[in-house]
Design a protein around this motif. Structure first.
Motif, PDB file in Angstrom:
ATOM      1  N   ARG A 198     103.013  22.348 -10.610  1.00 49.81           N
ATOM      2  CA  ARG A 198     103.211  23.532 -11.447  1.00 49.81           C
ATOM      3  C   ARG A 198     101.872  24.246 -11.643  1.00 49.81           C
ATOM      4  O   ARG A 198     100.807  23.710 -11.302  1.00 49.81           O
ATOM      5  CB  ARG A 198     103.832  23.178 -12.793  1.00 49.81           C
ATOM      6  CG  ARG A 198     103.003  22.307 -13.683  1.00 49.81           C
ATOM      7  CD  ARG A 198     103.664  22.074 -15.043  1.00 49.81           C
ATOM      8  NE  ARG A 198     102.776  21.321 -15.890  1.00 49.81           N
ATOM      9  CZ  ARG A 198     102.614  20.010 -15.820  1.00 49.81           C
ATOM     10  NH1 ARG A 198     103.301  19.297 -14.930  1.00 49.81           N
ATOM     11  NH2 ARG A 198     101.758  19.394 -16.614  1.00 49.81           N
ATOM     12  N   HIS A 228      99.735  31.901 -11.146  1.00 49.29           N
ATOM     13  CA  HIS A 228     101.002  31.171 -11.091  1.00 49.29           C
ATOM     14  C   HIS A 228     101.852  31.522 -12.305  1.00 49.29           C
ATOM     15  O   HIS A 228     101.345  31.638 -13.423  1.00 49.29           O
ATOM     16  CB  HIS A 228     100.743  29.660 -11.053  1.00 49.29           C
ATOM     17  CG  HIS A 228      99.950  29.257  -9.852  1.00 49.29           C
ATOM     18  ND1 HIS A 228     100.543  28.825  -8.682  1.00 49.29           N
ATOM     19  CD2 HIS A 228      98.615  29.271  -9.610  1.00 49.29           C
ATOM     20  CE1 HIS A 228      99.611  28.562  -7.788  1.00 49.29           C
ATOM     21  NE2 HIS A 228      98.424  28.824  -8.332  1.00 49.29           N
ATOM     22  N   ALA A 229     103.151  31.669 -12.059  1.00 44.31           N
ATOM     23  CA  ALA A 229     104.134  31.850 -13.139  1.00 44.31           C
ATOM     24  C   ALA A 229     103.775  32.996 -14.076  1.00 44.31           C
ATOM     25  O   ALA A 229     103.943  32.887 -15.302  1.00 44.31           O
ATOM     26  CB  ALA A 229     104.278  30.537 -13.925  1.00 44.31           C
ATOM     27  N   ALA A 275      99.898  27.778 -14.024  1.00 48.77           N
ATOM     28  CA  ALA A 275      99.955  28.877 -14.996  1.00 48.77           C
ATOM     29  C   ALA A 275      98.649  29.639 -14.869  1.00 48.77           C
ATOM     30  O   ALA A 275      97.575  29.044 -14.973  1.00 48.77           O
ATOM     31  CB  ALA A 275     100.123  28.348 -16.417  1.00 48.77           C
ATOM     32  N   VAL A 323     107.892  36.413 -13.137  1.00 51.65           N
ATOM     33  CA  VAL A 323     109.013  35.530 -13.497  1.00 51.65           C
ATOM     34  C   VAL A 323     110.192  36.356 -14.003  1.00 51.65           C
ATOM     35  O   VAL A 323     111.342  36.178 -13.560  1.00 51.65           O
ATOM     36  CB  VAL A 323     108.568  34.495 -14.555  1.00 51.65           C
ATOM     37  CG1 VAL A 323     109.763  33.707 -15.077  1.00 51.65           C
ATOM     38  CG2 VAL A 323     107.511  33.556 -13.976  1.00 51.65           C
TER      39      VAL A 323
END
Ligand SMILES: Cc1ncc(COP(=O)(O)O)c(C=O)c1O
Length: 410
Positions: A34, A62-63, A36, A68
């Motif tokens: 994952r 990311h994200a 962020a 999103v």
């Protein structure tokens, strides 16, 4: 045969990858689970500062909430449409890209290679077939784009490639002038050669290429896969040189991590693109274009172009201040930086940095590339500079490696 995820799930992801996957990139170093912003976390729970940016694709990190939300909303509303129909996000993104460049046309693709392939294919409609490209360039891994990729390691296994391509040294105006003739359909150049080690051409080179192409009636294709969409602090790097190419090709950051490329054409070249000579099923899918819209709107709406210039300068001056004998120069623009060494230590330095929690790209034996998400913060930039200084100054690893790699090196 029934297949259950947990049949394989007990083995490390990288081991499973090695058993199943074909790739020209070698065995992966980390299994990431994952992320962020500019931070990613691996399957052991360890965090890293990601200065590679998902191969330059994660321009917003990311994200990012904007991506999103846009992708979730699009996926919940309308998926892929057939090539006989159209969805709004695709049209809107095309309009936005042309608003940022100039009147023209866009063909969306899934990748940068296809965007270049589009320009290559369409250039044949001029009735000419010769291409001039540059040594050290990287333009993709299709058979067409390999023909004008100037990196023998990538191209040689696949010979024989289309033989209509002449390679000239990047940055050499006279060599370009000599190679371009009235048989030249197109000249293709990266605005800055990324894979070759962030090689910046001399000032005026792109403008000279424009003049040479115009005089010969050849199309000028600028491959901005690495340099567009804020990466160098400009929407498109060629705009900082004040020139007008016939084609601009995009990929990497355009989809904010989703597969998306584009070939933009202007003037008479736009008429060539309008012939419908090229197409692909999911190129410019509503989903990828929704992500692309979120990317462009966020860059525009949050002042990211200025942020990139500021953080890029901070990173560059911080790295330069390390002033170690192994450090040759820091080059590039904005947040596309090459750290060039005096010895081929890019791999050991990259390994040391990864162990310290920083992901960078040993793009050449003596060059590390930094292409972090554009949202990199001052604190993150400073943390990297501190780690880099420790890598070269405090820790014997890279210097020991340098001695190993280069007999006689200090
Ligand atoms: C300048 C340039 N052009 C084209 C490509 C190919 O893009 P893709 O990998 O999306 O096919 C790359 C990929 O690294 C690139 O750096």
């Amino acid at each position: 045969m029934a297949v259950r995820d947990d049949d394989c799930g007990r083995r490390a992801l990288t081991e499973r990858w090695s058993r199943t996957t074909g790739s020209s990139y070698g065995t992966p170093g980390l299994a990431l689970v994952r992320g962020a912003g500019a931070t990613v976390v691996d399957d052991t729970g360890r965090s890293y500062l990601d200065l590679v940016g998902g191969g330059l694709a994660n321009v917003l990190g990311h994200a990012h909430p904007a991506v999103v939300n846009a992708v979730s909303t699009q996926a919940a509303t309308l998926g892929q449409v057939s090539s006989r129909d159209v969805a709004e996000s695709t049209v809107l993104l095309g309009e936005l890209l042309l608003a940022l460049t100039g009147p023209g046309r866009v063909v969306f693709t899934d990748s940068g290679a296809e965007a270049n392939e589009t320009a290559f294919q369409v250039s044949r409609l001029t009735g000419r077939s010769q291409v001039v490209a540059t040594t050290g360039a990287f333009h993709g891994r299709t058979m067409g784009t390999l023909a004008f990729t100037g990196q023998p390691g990538s191209t040689h296994p696949f010979r024989t490639l289309p033989d209509t391509v002449t390679q000239v040294p990047f940055g050499d105006v006279q060599a370009l002038r000599t190679a371009v003739s009235d048989a030249t359909a197109m000249v293709i150049l990266e605005a800055i050669q990324g894979e070759n080690g962030v090689v910046v051409p001399p000032p005026g080179y792109l403008a000279a290429a424009r003049t040479i192409c115009t005089a010969a009636g050849a199309l000028l294709v600028l491959d901005e896969a690495q340099t567009a969409l804020g990466r160098t602090g400009h929407w498109f790097h060629h705009q900082s040189e004040g020139i007008a190419p016939d084609f601009v090709t995009l990929a990497q950051g355009l989809g904010g991590g989703l597969p998306l490329g584009a070939c933009l054409a202007f003037g008479a070249a736009a008429d060539l693109l309008a012939t419908g000579a090229h197409g692909t099923t999911v190129g410019g899918s509503p989903l990828s274009c929704a992500a692309g819209l979120a990317v462009v709107r966020t860059i525009a709406g949050t002042g990211l172009l200025d942020h990139v210039k500021r953080i890029g300068d901070r990173l560059r001056t911080g790295i330069e201040a390390v002033a170690h004998p192994l450090l040759d120069e820091v080059r590039g623009a904005g947040l596309l930086l090459g750290i060039a060494f005096t010895e081929p230590v890019a791999v050991p330095v990259t390994d040391w940095l990864r162990a310290a929690g920083f992901l960078v790209d040993a793009v050449q034996p003596a060059v590390i590339r930094l292409a972090p998400p554009l949202v990199l913060t001052e604190e993150q930039a400073d943390a990297f500079v501190g780690a880099f200084a420790r890598a070269l100054v405090a820790d014997p690893g890279p210097r020991a490696a340098a001695r190993l790699l280069v007999p006689g090196a200090a």
